[in-house]
Design a protein around this motif. Structure first.
Motif, PDB file in Angstrom:
ATOM      1  N   LEU A  34       0.697  -0.912   0.324  1.00 22.62           N
ATOM      2  CA  LEU A  34       0.028   0.177  -0.027  1.00 22.62           C
ATOM      3  C   LEU A  34       0.273   1.278  -0.251  1.00 22.62           C
ATOM      4  CD1 LEU A  34      -3.073  -0.260   2.107  1.00 22.62           C
ATOM      5  CD2 LEU A  34      -3.394  -0.036  -0.123  1.00 22.62           C
ATOM      6  N   ASP A  35       1.883   1.280   0.567  1.00 23.84           N
ATOM      7  CA  ASP A  35       2.404   2.402   0.916  1.00 23.84           C
ATOM      8  C   ASP A  35       3.362   2.725  -0.182  1.00 23.84           C
ATOM      9  OD1 ASP A  35       4.729   4.557   2.391  1.00 23.84           O
ATOM     10  OD2 ASP A  35       5.944   2.987   2.895  1.00 23.84           O
ATOM     11  N   THR A  36       4.178   1.598  -0.568  1.00 20.50           N
ATOM     12  CA  THR A  36       5.287   1.694  -2.456  1.00 20.50           C
ATOM     13  C   THR A  36       3.922   1.852  -3.552  1.00 20.50           C
ATOM     14  OG1 THR A  36       6.483  -0.196  -1.501  1.00 20.50           O
ATOM     15  CG2 THR A  36       5.819  -0.077  -4.036  1.00 20.50           C
ATOM     16  N   GLU A  37       3.022   1.703  -3.512  1.00 17.21           N
ATOM     17  CA  GLU A  37       1.785   2.253  -4.887  1.00 17.21           C
ATOM     18  C   GLU A  37       1.148   3.348  -4.289  1.00 17.21           C
ATOM     19  OE1 GLU A  37      -0.381   1.455  -7.558  1.00 17.21           O
ATOM     20  OE2 GLU A  37       1.040   0.653  -7.163  1.00 17.21           O
ATOM     21  N   ALA A  38       1.663   3.841  -3.031  1.00 25.24           N
ATOM     22  CA  ALA A  38       0.915   5.553  -2.790  1.00 25.24           C
ATOM     23  C   ALA A  38       2.044   5.809  -3.224  1.00 25.24           C
ATOM     24  CB  ALA A  38       1.072   5.466  -1.157  1.00 25.24           C
ATOM     25  N   HIS A  39       3.348   6.009  -3.054  1.00 27.24           N
ATOM     26  CA  HIS A  39       4.789   6.450  -3.595  1.00 27.24           C
ATOM     27  C   HIS A  39       4.406   6.572  -4.937  1.00 27.24           C
ATOM     28  CE1 HIS A  39       6.871   8.000  -0.015  1.00 27.24           C
ATOM     29  NE2 HIS A  39       5.824   6.765   0.915  1.00 27.24           N
ATOM     30  N   ARG A  40       3.615   5.602  -5.070  1.00 30.49           N
ATOM     31  CA  ARG A  40       4.302   5.579  -6.991  1.00 30.49           C
ATOM     32  C   ARG A  40       3.023   6.932  -7.852  1.00 30.49           C
ATOM     33  NH1 ARG A  40       2.287   2.510 -11.951  1.00 30.49           N
ATOM     34  NH2 ARG A  40       1.079   1.552 -10.455  1.00 30.49           N
ATOM     35  N   ARG A  41       1.932   6.575  -6.995  1.00 28.47           N
ATOM     36  CA  ARG A  41       0.733   7.622  -7.738  1.00 28.47           C
ATOM     37  C   ARG A  41       0.326   9.396  -6.780  1.00 28.47           C
ATOM     38  NH1 ARG A  41      -4.248   4.146  -8.445  1.00 28.47           N
ATOM     39  NH2 ARG A  41      -3.496   1.929  -9.277  1.00 28.47           N
ATOM     40  N   VAL A  42       1.218   8.958  -5.299  1.00 30.63           N
ATOM     41  CA  VAL A  42       0.942  10.519  -4.914  1.00 30.63           C
ATOM     42  C   VAL A  42      -0.042  11.037  -4.341  1.00 30.63           C
ATOM     43  CG1 VAL A  42       2.082  13.182  -5.080  1.00 30.63           C
ATOM     44  CG2 VAL A  42       3.661  11.217  -6.326  1.00 30.63           C
ATOM     45  N   THR A  43      -0.747  11.413  -5.826  1.00 29.90           N
ATOM     46  CA  THR A  43      -2.424  12.112  -5.166  1.00 29.90           C
ATOM     47  C   THR A  43      -3.605  11.385  -6.419  1.00 29.90           C
ATOM     48  OG1 THR A  43      -2.514  13.244  -7.683  1.00 29.90           O
ATOM     49  CG2 THR A  43      -1.143  14.329  -5.429  1.00 29.90           C
ATOM     50  N   THR A  44      -4.894  11.258  -5.763  1.00 31.09           N
ATOM     51  CA  THR A  44      -5.552  11.357  -6.699  1.00 31.09           C
ATOM     52  C   THR A  44      -5.987  11.813  -7.751  1.00 31.09           C
ATOM     53  OG1 THR A  44      -6.873  10.333  -4.554  1.00 31.09           O
ATOM     54  CG2 THR A  44      -8.231  10.912  -5.929  1.00 31.09           C
ATOM     55  N   LEU A  45      -6.248  11.635  -9.354  1.00 31.64           N
ATOM     56  CA  LEU A  45      -6.061  12.091 -10.342  1.00 31.64           C
ATOM     57  C   LEU A  45      -7.638  12.259 -10.186  1.00 31.64           C
ATOM     58  CD1 LEU A  45      -2.977  10.650 -12.476  1.00 31.64           C
ATOM     59  CD2 LEU A  45      -3.395  12.824 -11.356  1.00 31.64           C
ATOM     60  N   TYR A  46      -8.157  13.481 -10.512  1.00 37.08           N
ATOM     61  CA  TYR A  46      -9.573  13.398 -11.729  1.00 37.08           C
ATOM     62  C   TYR A  46     -10.096  13.540 -12.759  1.00 37.08           C
ATOM     63  CZ  TYR A  46     -10.480  13.895  -6.475  1.00 37.08           C
ATOM     64  OH  TYR A  46     -10.319  14.209  -4.581  1.00 37.08           O
ATOM     65  N   PHE A  47     -10.720  12.484 -13.151  1.00 42.54           N
ATOM     66  CA  PHE A  47     -11.081  12.845 -14.815  1.00 42.54           C
ATOM     67  C   PHE A  47     -12.951  13.441 -14.459  1.00 42.54           C
ATOM     68  CE2 PHE A  47      -7.274  10.632 -14.735  1.00 42.54           C
ATOM     69  CZ  PHE A  47      -6.867  11.041 -16.204  1.00 42.54           C
ATOM     70  N   PRO A  48     -12.868  13.676 -15.506  1.00 43.10           N
ATOM     71  CA  PRO A  48     -14.482  14.199 -15.347  1.00 43.10           C
ATOM     72  C   PRO A  48     -15.455  12.504 -15.935  1.00 43.10           C
ATOM     73  CG  PRO A  48     -13.543  15.406 -17.769  1.00 43.10           C
ATOM     74  CD  PRO A  48     -12.435  14.438 -16.793  1.00 43.10           C
ATOM     75  N   ASP A  49     -15.062  11.825 -15.864  1.00 44.40           N
ATOM     76  CA  ASP A  49     -15.639  10.371 -15.898  1.00 44.40           C
ATOM     77  C   ASP A  49     -15.039   9.853 -14.672  1.00 44.40           C
ATOM     78  OD1 ASP A  49     -13.168   9.985 -17.509  1.00 44.40           O
ATOM     79  OD2 ASP A  49     -13.956   8.560 -18.113  1.00 44.40           O
ATOM     80  N   GLU A  50     -14.583   9.499 -14.220  1.00 42.15           N
ATOM     81  CA  GLU A  50     -13.816   8.863 -12.906  1.00 42.15           C
ATOM     82  C   GLU A  50     -13.028   9.464 -11.863  1.00 42.15           C
ATOM     83  OE1 GLU A  50     -10.820   5.873 -14.214  1.00 42.15           O
ATOM     84  OE2 GLU A  50     -12.866   5.194 -14.874  1.00 42.15           O
ATOM     85  N   LYS A  51     -12.038   8.700 -11.029  1.00 44.30           N
ATOM     86  CA  LYS A  51     -10.924   9.269 -11.012  1.00 44.30           C
ATOM     87  C   LYS A  51     -10.555   7.814  -9.969  1.00 44.30           C
ATOM     88  CE  LYS A  51     -12.420   9.319  -6.021  1.00 44.30           C
ATOM     89  NZ  LYS A  51     -13.482   9.745  -4.764  1.00 44.30           N
ATOM     90  N   VAL A  52      -9.172   8.465  -9.678  1.00 47.15           N
ATOM     91  CA  VAL A  52      -7.894   7.611 -10.019  1.00 47.15           C
ATOM     92  C   VAL A  52      -7.193   7.543  -8.713  1.00 47.15           C
ATOM     93  CG1 VAL A  52      -6.022   6.636 -10.724  1.00 47.15           C
ATOM     94  CG2 VAL A  52      -7.260   7.997 -12.916  1.00 47.15           C
ATOM     95  N   PRO A  53      -7.841   6.920  -7.558  1.00 51.63           N
ATOM     96  CA  PRO A  53      -7.340   6.846  -5.944  1.00 51.63           C
ATOM     97  C   PRO A  53      -5.847   6.922  -5.655  1.00 51.63           C
ATOM     98  CG  PRO A  53      -8.675   4.992  -6.302  1.00 51.63           C
ATOM     99  CD  PRO A  53      -9.098   5.420  -7.676  1.00 51.63           C
ATOM    100  N   LEU A  54      -5.502   7.691  -5.065  1.00 50.01           N
ATOM    101  CA  LEU A  54      -4.378   7.713  -4.287  1.00 50.01           C
ATOM    102  C   LEU A  54      -4.408   5.931  -3.834  1.00 50.01           C
ATOM    103  CD1 LEU A  54      -1.193   8.151  -3.156  1.00 50.01           C
ATOM    104  CD2 LEU A  54      -3.058   9.741  -1.168  1.00 50.01           C
ATOM    105  N   HIS A  55      -5.026   5.944  -3.055  1.00 50.90           N
ATOM    106  CA  HIS A  55      -5.509   4.288  -1.972  1.00 50.90           C
ATOM    107  C   HIS A  55      -7.008   3.759  -2.725  1.00 50.90           C
ATOM    108  CE1 HIS A  55      -3.869   7.157   0.594  1.00 50.90           C
ATOM    109  NE2 HIS A  55      -2.493   6.520   1.017  1.00 50.90           N
ATOM    110  N   PRO A  56      -6.972   2.434  -2.799  1.00 48.62           N
ATOM    111  CA  PRO A  56      -7.388   1.609  -3.185  1.00 48.62           C
ATOM    112  C   PRO A  56      -9.456   2.112  -2.456  1.00 48.62           C
ATOM    113  CG  PRO A  56      -5.656  -0.190  -2.720  1.00 48.62           C
ATOM    114  CD  PRO A  56      -5.472   1.557  -1.824  1.00 48.62           C
TER     115      PRO A  56
END
Length: 480
Positions: free
Chosen positions: A104-126
């Motif tokens: 979980l920690d390693t993946e959070a460092h890869r993603r850094v932030t939640t990304l917001y798209f108009p049709d969906e979001k790509v979350p920082l955490h599951p």
């Protein structure tokens, strides 16, 4: 900094969805979580590190957009005996679930932030964490980092306490409902005090020279099976809610500076040249800016519901470029500790579900209040955090800019050749025949090219849509 906020309601049409999928592929956005990360999340949900202190008797509430389920913050406001106020601000304790060095920690460092798209979001955490166990949803007991900040009668902070606690939100509120309740006098005291404290904090912001930009949100709205673009001007409740977060971020910065170890959100003062350019833009947009009026005072006088004021507020965001993260340890406090827009030291610490750095800031503040050394995993990560956050923020800004372009093109793809009323809000200094226009209807801000003899900054003119193809060509206009 992104040009403007973007929010979508309703389902997007097929060309828009296809273009957004292509954008995620082009930017190599990590959508699906690896299996080991999901398994780690499930283990964490089943066995979180719960705090000893129980604060579930405090009737917290959250204020977020109606559709939000990743709820980072909950608050409770009250009056203090003898005068003043008490702000209790519970922040989701992500560290109760994330083990340093685990998937979980390693993946959070890869993603850094939640990304917001108009049709969906790509979350920082599951989502089992960010929209489930770790989210401060109503009726759910959650581990939190609980801030208790006492204010005097003028809204100034007089004491700060930070501790881990178990909390339970009682209600999920939205901005429009909060505004109606406060304006109508129907809000319970804990909510009504948001207006009282918010106004006091806004006055203190004025006194210290801080700036809150009420930039309108650009919004896609579905009406009768068609899609339209609107601008949404922020409500006073938006600003009051933001003041509670700013108060906490300022308190966090002070704790870290005093302890000699921390990570701040910093922004140097804008150079004179940038302010001078903004003055010329104000003149062109017919925004009255007397020379004796400070920039911060002018910004507070603007009405984002007026098109020329909204256009100028968009241009004001240029003075906020250059914000970054500054880490320090061992008492070596940096020379620059302030954020120019806040006009005080400031730290990001109130959105750990959506932003990596906030989890670390919480640990640093907890250690500072306890008079202890920060955890070793925090100190080990501190030197690289500013770069990680800069890279992640840059990607988030790119996503937002590209999404705005795609949405505008999708909504205008069948209107190439049509004429629109617009205002020229920016002209390129080295290319005076090119610039930016803001349309009267629909609510679009886009590039214009092809003026002869220079575009008339601040003037209204008719423009022709020359291209709009989602995913391949951004929206472009030309003078009619």
């Amino acid at each position: 900094m992104p040009r403007r906020h973007l929010r979508v309601t309703g389902a997007a049409e097929a060309p828009l969805r296809g273009a957004l999928r292509e954008l995620r592929t082009k930017l190599d956005i990590p959508e699906a979580f690896p299996g080991d990360v999901l398994a780690d999340a499930e283990r964490a949900v089943a066995d979180p590190r719960l705090p000893a202190h129980d604060a579930t008797d405090i009737p917290f509430f959250t204020i977020d957009p109606p559709t939000s389920v990743d709820l980072d913050q909950a608050m409770h406001l009250s009056r203090r005996e003898g005068g003043g106020f008490r702000v209790r601000y519970a922040i989701a304790d992500v560290a109760a679930y994330v083990t340093p060095g685990a998937p979980l920690d390693t993946e959070a460092h890869r993603r850094v932030t939640t990304l917001y798209f108009p049709d969906e979001k790509v979350p920082l955490h599951p989502t089992s964490l960010s929209e489930g166990a770790a989210s401060l949803l109503p009726g759910q007991d959650c581990p939190a980092v609980l801030w208790t900040i006492d204010l005097d009668g003028e809204g100034r902070a007089v004491s700060t306490d930070v501790r881990r606690a178990l909390v339970r939100s009682r209600a999920k509120l939205d901005y429009e409902g909060v505004q109606r309740a406060i304006d109508g006098g129907t809000a319970e005291e804990a909510l009504a005090l948001l207006g009282d404290i918010g106004r006091l904090r806004e006055q203190l912001e004025v006194e210290r020279g801080g700036i809150s930009l009420n930039v309108p949100e650009q919004e896609i709205v579905e009406r009768d099976g068609a899609y339209e673009l609107d601008f949404r001007a922020p409500l006073p409740a938006d600003g009051w809610n933001a003041q509670i977060s700013l108060l906490t971020g300022m308190a966090a910065a002070e704790l870290m500076i005093r302890s000699g170890t921390g990570i701040l959100r910093t922004l140097p003062t804008a150079p004179d040249g940038a302010v001078g350019r903004l003055r010329r833009t104000a003149q062109a947009l017919r925004v009255d800016w007397p020379h004796h009026v400070p920039y911060a005072e002018l910004v507070r006088s603007l009405d984002p519901r007026k098109p020329h004021h909204a256009a100028f507020l968009q241009e004001c965001t240029t003075l906020l470029r250059g914000a970054g993260y500054t880490a320090f340890s061992g008492g070596d406090v940096p020379e620059l500790t302030t954020h120019a827009a806040v006009a005080a030291p400031y730290a990001h610490c109130t959105a750990p579900l959506r932003r990596l750095v906030d989890r670390y800031a919480a640990e640093l503040c907890l250690a500072a209040v306890a008079g202890e050394e920060p955890p070793q995993w925090v100190l080990a990560a501190l030197p690289e955090l500013p770069k990680e956050m800069a890279d992640g923020t840059r990607r988030a800004n790119t996503v937002e800019r590209e999404c705005v372009d795609i949405v505008e093109a999708a909504l205008l793809k069948d209107r190439v050749g049509e004429l629109f009323d617009a205002v020229v809000v920016d002209v390129q200094e080295r290319e005076p025949d090119a610039g930016t226009v803001q349309l009267t209807d629909p609510a679009i801000v886009a590039r214009i090219e092809g003026g002869t003899g220079g575009l008339p900054l601040g003037e209204r003119l008719r423009v022709r849509l020359t291209q709009a193809e989602p995913g391949t060509a951004k929206v472009r206009f030309a003078p009619a």
